[in-house]
Design an enzyme around this catalytic site. Structure first.
Site, PDB file in Angstrom:
ATOM      1  N   ASP A 179      38.699  -6.197 -17.516  1.00  0.00           N
ATOM      2  CA  ASP A 179      38.622  -5.915 -16.076  1.00  0.00           C
ATOM      3  C   ASP A 179      39.809  -5.124 -15.542  1.00  0.00           C
ATOM      4  O   ASP A 179      40.883  -5.077 -16.138  1.00  0.00           O
ATOM      5  CB  ASP A 179      38.484  -7.229 -15.299  1.00  0.00           C
ATOM      6  N   GLU A 237      39.769 -11.321 -16.277  1.00  0.00           N
ATOM      7  CA  GLU A 237      41.039 -12.032 -16.521  1.00  0.00           C
ATOM      8  C   GLU A 237      41.840 -12.142 -15.222  1.00  0.00           C
ATOM      9  O   GLU A 237      42.526 -13.139 -15.007  1.00  0.00           O
ATOM     10  CB  GLU A 237      41.870 -11.285 -17.581  1.00  0.00           C
TER      11      GLU A 237
HETATM   12 ZN   LIG Z   1      47.253  -8.179 -14.644  1.00  0.00          ZN
HETATM   13 ZN   LIG Z   2      46.722  -8.115 -17.798  1.00  0.00          ZN
END
Ligand SMILES: [Zn+2]
Ligand SMILES: [Zn+2]
Length: 506
Positions: A179, A237
């Site tokens: 991401d 994440e």
């Molecule tokens: Zn980051």
């Molecule tokens: Zn990262």
């Protein structure tokens, strides 16, 4: 996610609740009015402040789960793609293996990902590209839709091994995050983001590329190892905890049986210079929790304080009292941070308000410390308020847990890294970081190691002028390949390990 480095709204501070960049996964703001705005509005209406904020979070979490749940996981036959790619992407995917060293092609893939950043759980194009690449390499199995947009490519080694050889039975995982961040890129180079407000400012474009490159290399050399490698591409994440979503979707019990798992983050900070690699046994990143304390007193005329229960005086006492939770209650040799970052109360110079709201963050490297601080924070809030006839509502939101490397796997990581980066370029005594990382959820389930690869980037992580350092691609792929040699190469007839040096040509 390296939240300490967040650039932008200073008010958001280290925890950075707003903007979807840094909020703990437990309480990420939904699209639409940010959590922060809602929170401020709530504070303006004091009565509304007694609303249990945790319920909102639960609802949000459930909505997210529903959204993720709607995508069924799917096992694709390897080497077969049914979806057409758009022209530009097809170009990026074409001819992935026709490369004779030099790393040029992987740099192109990385730049292509950089140009097309996608937010957590929206990594449609990225995961499609990952699937296409994995198919072209010839995986044994490719699973998609795990935890939303997550993808797992599985590769089985074909090296013959003696019966019962643990290496032949072993399964290891390499994890990449896919991401981007919801921020505007300031760079103006050719591969700058094509989507306003979306930016690979943490280098996850590079992480994805490196695990893909390792998959390509190992798929061509599957006769050099005997066990199984899983290439794990996770969503979200930075915000929703994609690692946890994948685990909840059966990543480690249904889709893989990883015995150990490894992940890296590019690290453009002086403690790990370019060309260096850092890993440590034990905690390497902290937990990141957020709390909110709503103090309910009784407002009234500022000239008649004896007729009120003043939540501001009580809040001030509580802020002071909370300073002792860490300084007096915690082992000084174990780092913990408790910071109060907001104190909201009142609306007029001559009115004592009904409520005051405190917010802050707790960081810790050990689960014990984290739980103790949480319990002590709750106890102290209740007792300080009770002493003055007020009440406290404490909402404690647990974010990512501490990222803790296991001793054995940190040692394997060291050995693999020394062969790739050089014996003198592997650091084992690096201080851990108080930022957080959702790879922690995977390390909670299986032994593994999270490591930093020193990088020479124009900006630091989450800064608007950041760009991933492509020069670390080949050496990091070599690290992954070395791990496979170390952990999955079969014993030969003579009993010696067959893990001959295997040069990754990336
Ligand atoms: Zn980051
Ligand atoms: Zn990262």
């Amino acid at each position: 996610r390296v939240d300490g480095e967040h650039e932008g709204d200073a008010e958001e501070g280290d925890l950075g609740v707003g903007g979807g960049v840094l909020g703990g996964l437990e309480h990420q703001a939904p699209p639409g009015p940010g959590r922060r705005e809602r929170s401020l509005a709530a504070e303006r209406q004091e009565e509304a402040a007694s609303t249990h904020a945790g319920r909102g979070c639960e609802r949000e979490r459930e909505r997210e789960r529903e959204r993720v749940g709607r995508r069924a996981s799917e096992v694709l036959p390897a080497g077969e793609g049914d979806e057409e790619l758009d022209g530009e992407m097809a170009e990026a995917v074409a001819d992935p293996v026709a490369r004779a060293g030099g790393g040029v092609e992987w740099e192109d893939v990385r730049k292509d990902l950089h140009m097309h950043p996608e937010l957590g759980l929206e990594e449609e194009r990225t995961s499609k590209l990952v699937v296409k690449k994995l198919q072209s390499f010839g995986m044994d199995q490719i699973r998609t839709g795990i935890g939303g947009t997550g993808v797992v490519g599985t590769l089985k080694g074909t090296q013959r091994s003696s019966e019962g050889d643990p290496a032949a039975l072993r399964e290891i995982g390499f994890r990449a995050d896919m991401d981007c961040l919801p921020m505007q890129e300031a760079n103006d180079f050719g591969h700058k983001s094509r989507t306003p407000g979306r930016f690979h400012g943490c280098g996850h474009d590079g992480h994805t590329t490196m695990v893909l490159a390792a998959a390509e290399h190992l798929a061509k050399r599957r006769d050099t190892f005997a066990g199984t490698v899983h290439f794990i591409f996770q969503p979200a994440e930075e915000n929703f905890g994609g690692a946890r979503l994948m685990i909840e979707d059966g990543l480690l019990v249904e889709h893989t049986r990883c015995d150990e798992i490894y992940g890296v983050h590019n690290w453009p900070y002086p403690e790990v210079p370019p060309g260096f690699f850092a890993v440590r046994s034990g905690p390497i990143m902290a937990s990141a929790d957020e709390f909110e304390i709503i103090i309910k007193g009784e407002g009234g005329h500022a000239a008649m304080p004896h007729l009120t229960v003043d939540p501001i005086t009580i809040g001030a006492q509580l802020v002071s009292a909370l300073q002792t939770v860490v300084s007096r209650g915690n082992d000084p040799l174990q780092p913990v941070v408790l910071s109060i970052t907001r104190f909201n109360a009142g609306s007029a110079f001559n009115v004592i308000p009904n409520t005051a709201v405190l917010c802050g963050t707790v960081r810790a490297f050990r689960e014990d410390d984290r739980s103790r601080v949480q319990a002590q924070l709750e106890r102290m809030s209740q007792s300080v308020c009770m002493a003055s006839n007020a009440t406290a509502t404490v909402n404690y939101y647990r974010g990512y847990p501490p990222t803790v490397n296991s001793k054995k796997q940190a040692e394997y990581a060291r050995q693999a890294a020394e062969l790739a980066f050089g014996v003198d370029n592997v650091l084992l005594d690096c201080d851990p970081s108080l930022a957080a990382e959702d790879f922690s959820y995977m390390l909670d389930q299986v032994g593994g190691a999270y490591a930093w690869v020193g990088a020479d980037s124009p900006g630091k992580l989450h800064e608007t002028n950041f760009d991933f350092d492509d020069s670390i691609i080949p050496v990091t792929v070599q690290y992954y390949v070395n791990l496979v040699n170390l952990r999955l190469a079969a014993k030969t007839a003579s009993g010696a390990s067959a893990s001959a040096a295997d040069e990754a040509t990336v």
